[in-house]
Design a protein around this motif. Structure first.
Motif, short mmCIF file in Angstrom:
data_model
loop_
_atom_site.label_atom_id
_atom_site.label_comp_id
_atom_site.label_asym_id
_atom_site.label_seq_id
_atom_site.Cartn_x
_atom_site.Cartn_y
_atom_site.Cartn_z
N GLY A 1 1.03 -1.20 0.14
CA GLY A 1 -0.07 0.05 -0.07
C GLY A 1 0.94 1.07 -0.03
N ALA A 2 2.00 1.24 0.79
CA ALA A 2 2.79 2.48 0.81
C ALA A 2 3.52 2.69 -0.46
N GLU A 3 3.98 1.50 -1.11
CA GLU A 3 4.38 1.63 -2.40
C GLU A 3 3.90 2.18 -3.32
N SER A 4 2.47 1.61 -3.31
CA SER A 4 1.60 1.98 -4.39
C SER A 4 1.23 3.55 -4.28
N THR A 5 0.90 4.07 -3.08
CA THR A 5 0.90 5.24 -2.57
C THR A 5 1.64 6.13 -3.33
N LEU A 6 2.91 5.80 -2.80
CA LEU A 6 4.12 6.49 -3.12
C LEU A 6 4.39 6.72 -4.74
N GLU A 7 3.83 5.68 -5.41
CA GLU A 7 4.21 5.74 -6.94
C GLU A 7 2.93 6.59 -7.48
N ASP A 8 1.72 6.52 -6.85
CA ASP A 8 0.82 7.39 -7.35
C ASP A 8 1.05 8.89 -7.05
N LEU A 9 1.79 9.01 -6.19
CA LEU A 9 2.14 10.22 -5.74
C LEU A 9 3.31 10.90 -6.73
N GLY A 10 4.04 10.11 -7.21
CA GLY A 10 5.29 10.28 -7.80
C GLY A 10 4.61 10.70 -9.41
N ASP A 11 3.63 9.90 -9.85
CA ASP A 11 3.25 9.74 -11.22
C ASP A 11 2.34 11.47 -11.33
N VAL A 12 1.75 11.76 -10.13
CA VAL A 12 0.97 13.05 -10.21
C VAL A 12 1.99 13.99 -10.20
N ALA A 13 2.99 13.78 -9.65
CA ALA A 13 4.14 15.07 -9.22
C ALA A 13 4.68 15.29 -10.70
N VAL A 14 5.12 14.41 -11.42
CA VAL A 14 5.88 14.56 -12.41
C VAL A 14 5.07 14.97 -13.76
N GLU A 15 3.70 14.52 -13.71
CA GLU A 15 2.94 14.82 -14.58
C GLU A 15 2.51 16.48 -14.51
N ASP A 16 2.33 16.82 -13.36
CA ASP A 16 1.99 18.16 -12.75
C ASP A 16 2.84 19.10 -13.64
#
Length: 149
Positions: free
Chosen positions: A58-73
């Protein structure tokens, strides 16, 4: 002067000033902006062990999602300014992966944010920005955030 500029981001509040500086530099030098998010393996590993398998995933998935949003923004903001981007979300120890990316991608300039942290916090955990600036083979521009904590 600069063909490849790196912006490591953690997606937190206050990174906007560094983003603005990186996009401006990439625009000024007609450079490609590389936007990097590192999923901190220390955070994921803190949940390791048989009893924490679900939490680790769950932590890994959450951080990956955060990363995807951050770089796409950042990529969206850069595109609006006419800047080409390369985005990456990778796993590891943040300062080590940033330094490896700088070398592997032959980055000419790194623009990185720095938060104001209390002295005890900095002494205990160190600073990704400090380590990158000290150990990088390429120039590093540090952009202070207006957000503390």
């Amino acid at each position: 002067m600069y063909d490849r500029i790196l912006l490591p981001t953690d997606g937190t509040k206050g990174v906007d000033r560094a983003v603005d500086h990186a996009i401006d530099a990439a625009n000024r030098y007609d450079a490609t902006l590389h936007v990097l998010f590192v999923v901190d393996s220390d955070i994921v590993n803190a949940y390791s062990g048989d009893e924490f398998v679900d939490e680790a995933e769950g932590a890994e998935s959450t951080l990956e999602d955060l990363g995807d949003v951050a770089v796409e923004d950042v990529a969206t903001r850069a595109a609006e300014a006419g800047v080409d981007t390369v985005t990456a979300v990778i796993h590891g120890v943040p300062h080590e992966e940033i330094l490896r990316y700088i070398d592997d991608e032959e980055i000419d300039l790194t623009v990185i944010g720095s938060k104001n942290r209390p002295g005890d916090y900095r002494r205990m955990l160190g600073s990704v920005t400090e380590r990158v600036s000290r150990m990088s083979t390429a120039p590093v521009s540090i952009v202070k955030t207006t957000v503390s904590g």
